[in-house]
Write an enzyme that holds these catalytic residues in place. Structure first.
Site, mmCIF file in Angstrom:
data_model
loop_
_atom_site.group_PDB
_atom_site.id
_atom_site.type_symbol
_atom_site.label_atom_id
_atom_site.label_comp_id
_atom_site.label_asym_id
_atom_site.label_seq_id
_atom_site.Cartn_x
_atom_site.Cartn_y
_atom_site.Cartn_z
ATOM 1 N N GLU A 1 45.021 -12.116 39.163
ATOM 2 C CA GLU A 1 44.079 -11.788 40.247
ATOM 3 C C GLU A 1 44.178 -10.314 40.640
ATOM 4 O O GLU A 1 43.531 -9.874 41.572
ATOM 5 C CB GLU A 1 44.386 -12.671 41.472
ATOM 6 C CG GLU A 1 44.227 -14.165 41.211
ATOM 7 C CD GLU A 1 42.847 -14.491 40.639
ATOM 8 O OE1 GLU A 1 42.787 -15.186 39.606
ATOM 9 O OE2 GLU A 1 41.840 -14.030 41.219
ATOM 10 N N ARG B 1 36.753 10.809 23.118
ATOM 11 C CA ARG B 1 35.766 11.300 22.153
ATOM 12 C C ARG B 1 35.144 12.614 22.641
ATOM 13 O O ARG B 1 34.516 13.323 21.862
ATOM 14 C CB ARG B 1 34.687 10.274 21.880
ATOM 15 C CG ARG B 1 33.762 9.992 23.054
ATOM 16 C CD ARG B 1 32.840 8.837 22.766
ATOM 17 N NE ARG B 1 31.994 9.083 21.632
ATOM 18 C CZ ARG B 1 30.862 9.781 21.673
ATOM 19 N NH1 ARG B 1 30.467 10.300 22.827
ATOM 20 N NH2 ARG B 1 30.128 9.950 20.606
#
Ligand SMILES: Nc1ccc2ncsc2c1
Length: 248
Positions: free
Chosen positions: A117, A159
């Site tokens: 949770e 990237r």
């Protein structure tokens, strides 16, 4: 850039040894370190979770292992800048291309992968005393933990680092990239053969007229954006980048 990832499933990040990110790590351009949270537990069962105070379903990740892990992993020398701690969570601010661009400028990132949770909320509050902390969400859907989200964020961020993509220009033409593609998704792309199952490549792409090709690509990106992302199209319209013609 150095990236530390703390998780109970280090093997989840094997994909970061592949392709362009794997090459960037091998070249020393990128330093990604994985840490098993259970290394900071001391009981026989390496316990990392417990029942939530106030009752309710599921389990919450205990603060002690996280506190000790972050002390070690995010620790720094007296004259070093603290790393930025990123907490992937569905309740966080949206992770967008702009966020990826911003995080790509950081020298060090630490990702804390929550499960169950979530992580006891005191962990983030304690870490914020020593380093910048931000909670980011990769979307409004249910996942079992933060690991998939961290894979997404690490790929989107790394990237953008100089030298990671073979062709530096390609990032600039990606969907959502700042500049010409801001609030736009990419249009169609084609390669050989010129005809495939009776479908021909649009003739403009074979014309050699780079100006015409650029205009065609932008028109197609606008059309695709209007068709699949009306929310982005509204932003483009508000910015005056979308005239009525493009909405057809
Ligand atoms: N379920 C869910 C949705 C989004 C998200 N982003 C980071 S962790 C996470 C978990």
């Amino acid at each position: 850039m150095r990236i530390d990832i703390i998780t109970i499933f280090p093997e989840y990040f094997a994909p970061l040894e592949l392709s362009l990110i794997g090459k960037a790590r091998a070249s020393g351009l990128l330093d990604i370190r994985l840490h098993d949270l259970r290394s900071w537990t001391h009981d026989r069962h390496n316990t990392v979770d417990d029942t939530p105070f106030g009752g309710g379903p599921g389990m919450v990740m205990k603060p002690e292992p996280w506190g000790a892990a972050l002390d070690d992993v995010a620790g720094r020398g007296p004259d070093e800048r603290p790393p930025r701690l990123v907490l992937p969570t569905p309740s966080g601010r949206p992770f967008t291309q702009a966020a990826a661009d911003r995080l790509a400028g950081e020298p060090r990132l630490v990702f804390a992968c929550g499960r169950y949770e979530g992580i006891d909320s005191r962990v983030a509050a304690d870490a914020a005393l020593r380093m910048p902390v931000e909670e980011l969400s990769v979307g409004d859907y249910v996942l079992n933990g933060g690991e998939s989200a961290v894979l997404v964020m690490v790929e989107a961020v790394t990237r953008l680092l100089p030298g990671v993509l073979g062709n530096a220009d390609s990032a600039a033409q990606d969907s959502f990239a700042p500049g010409a593609m801001h609030n736009l998704v990419e249009g169609p792309v084609y390669t050989k053969p010129r005809v495939w199952r009776d479908q021909e490549v649009p003739p403009v792409l074979l014309s050699g007229d780079h100006g015409a090709v650029d205009r065609w690509r932008r028109d197609e990106a606008l059309r695709k954006t209007v068709r699949t992302r009306p929310d982005l199209a509204e932003r483009l319209a508000a910015e005056g980048d979308l005239d009525r013609r493009d909405r057809e």
